[in-house]
Design an enzyme around this catalytic site. Structure first.
Site, PDB file in Angstrom:
ATOM      1  N   GLY A  53       0.793  -1.220   0.000  1.00  0.00           N
ATOM      2  CA  GLY A  53       0.000   0.000   0.000  1.00  0.00           C
ATOM      3  C   GLY A  53       0.828   1.274   0.000  1.00  0.00           C
ATOM      4  N   HIS A  54       2.150   1.183   0.055  1.00  0.00           N
ATOM      5  CA  HIS A  54       3.004   2.375   0.208  1.00  0.00           C
ATOM      6  C   HIS A  54       4.173   2.316  -0.751  1.00  0.00           C
ATOM      7  CE1 HIS A  54       5.475   5.431   2.332  1.00  0.00           C
ATOM      8  NE2 HIS A  54       4.306   5.846   2.776  1.00  0.00           N
ATOM      9  N   PHE A  55       4.119   2.498  -1.881  1.00  0.00           N
ATOM     10  CA  PHE A  55       3.006   2.799  -2.781  1.00  0.00           C
ATOM     11  C   PHE A  55       3.047   1.730  -3.864  1.00  0.00           C
ATOM     12  CE2 PHE A  55       4.474   6.819  -0.984  1.00  0.00           C
ATOM     13  CZ  PHE A  55       3.311   7.279  -0.414  1.00  0.00           C
TER      14      PHE A  55
END
Length: 155
Positions: A53-55
């Site tokens: 999720g990052h990124f």
């Protein structure tokens, strides 16, 4: 760090830190000089769960996790100074941070070198200067404050 060099593998680190996957962020201690400093290593892999999720299109290690890795290295230095009476019931609390700065991104494939030097110990609070580097360049730096408590005591 020069005189007596101590290094610790992951098996010894697991006996000293309560952290486990996915938050254990120190893979090896390269050098440790009690009462002075520590140089530790975190291999940053694309398999780290935070990269989902990052990124997703440009994976970058979150700055707060770089600081956490530095705090874990500081904990290992602290435990080299003062062996806990009950290691199974001893926790290391991160109680403050000053001057945190992020200088470059940390990406999958990087080796994060964690350099932490002891500054002082006053009234139960340890203070450290911490610098994370990749390829000899500063990625992050901060002053960290930490304390050691038993697991049943409030931080």
């Amino acid at each position: 760090m020069s005189t007596e060099k101590i290094n610790l593998d992951i098996h010894k680190i697991l006996t000293l830190l309560p952290h486990r996957y996915p938050i254990l962020l120190v893979d090896r201690v390269l050098e440790l000089e009690p009462h002075k400093g520590i140089k530790a290593l975190k291999n940053v892999s694309i398999n780290e769960p935070f990269f989902q999720g990052h990124f997703p299109k440009r994976p970058v290690m979150p700055g707060v996790l770089i600081l956490e890795a530095l705090a874990q290295a500081a904990a290992l230095l602290t435990f080299s100074e003062e062996q806990p009476k009950d290691p199974e019931n001893t926790l290391y609390y991160f109680v403050g941070i000053d001057g945190a700065r992020f200088k470059r991104v940390v990406e999958p494939g990087d080796q994060l070198i964690l350099n932490v030097t002891f500054e002082r110990y006053i009234r139960g609070i340890w203070k450290f200067k911490a610098v994370a580097e990749v390829d000899g360049k500063v990625a992050a730096e901060a002053e960290l404050m930490c304390t050691v408590k038993t697991a049943d005591a409030a931080p």
